[in-house]
Design a protein around this motif. Structure first.
Motif, mmCIF file in Angstrom:
data_model
loop_
_atom_site.group_PDB
_atom_site.id
_atom_site.type_symbol
_atom_site.label_atom_id
_atom_site.label_comp_id
_atom_site.label_asym_id
_atom_site.label_seq_id
_atom_site.Cartn_x
_atom_site.Cartn_y
_atom_site.Cartn_z
ATOM 1 N N UNK A 1 0.836 -1.192 0.000
ATOM 2 C CA UNK A 1 0.000 0.000 0.000
ATOM 3 C C UNK A 1 0.870 1.242 0.000
ATOM 4 N N UNK A 2 0.337 2.322 -0.536
ATOM 5 C CA UNK A 2 1.007 3.610 -0.480
ATOM 6 C C UNK A 2 0.702 4.314 0.837
ATOM 7 N N UNK A 3 -0.235 3.761 1.622
ATOM 8 C CA UNK A 3 -0.554 4.305 2.934
ATOM 9 C C UNK A 3 0.642 4.067 3.846
ATOM 10 N N UNK A 4 0.966 5.064 4.660
ATOM 11 C CA UNK A 4 2.123 4.944 5.552
ATOM 12 C C UNK A 4 1.684 4.568 6.965
ATOM 13 N N UNK A 5 2.641 4.153 7.768
ATOM 14 C CA UNK A 5 2.371 3.849 9.168
ATOM 15 C C UNK A 5 1.824 5.080 9.882
#
Length: 101
Positions: free
Chosen positions: A89-93
């Motif tokens: 995913x391109x979503x980050x922590x």
């Protein structure tokens, strides 16, 4: 998926199709390959399409973990050389940590 003789029965799983059971528990990695969580559930819409995945974020051994739903468009299932499903995913922590549960 191919159907047998035009019927409602599925005979083959295409390479671009994934079983929900194969996604459950899979780690989700960010663009750098770091684990950002793992898939806890899959949300389907009324048309039977995957709308979102619920990712367990944070915590230790399930304690303190929160569940974040992100659009299925935000994750990309792929397969490694052995055919194992991997999720990225391109979503980050940081995005997940600040997201509402």
């Amino acid at each position: 998926m191919a159907s047998a003789g035009g019927s409602n029965f599925i005979t083959d799983q295409a390479d671009n199709q994934y079983l929900a059971s194969n996604l459950m528990g899979k780690d989700v990695q960010d663009a750098s390959g770091n684990k950002i969580g793992s898939i806890k559930d899959v949300l389907f819409d009324d048309q039977g399409k995957m709308a979102a995945v619920v990712i367990g974020v944070g915590g230790f051994l399930g304690i303190g973990e929160k569940s974040i739903a992100i659009s299925f468009a935000q994750v990309k299932p792929t397969k490694d050389a052995n055919g194992n499903v991997m999720m990225s995913s391109m979503v980050t922590q940081d995005d997940l940590n600040s997201a509402p549960t």
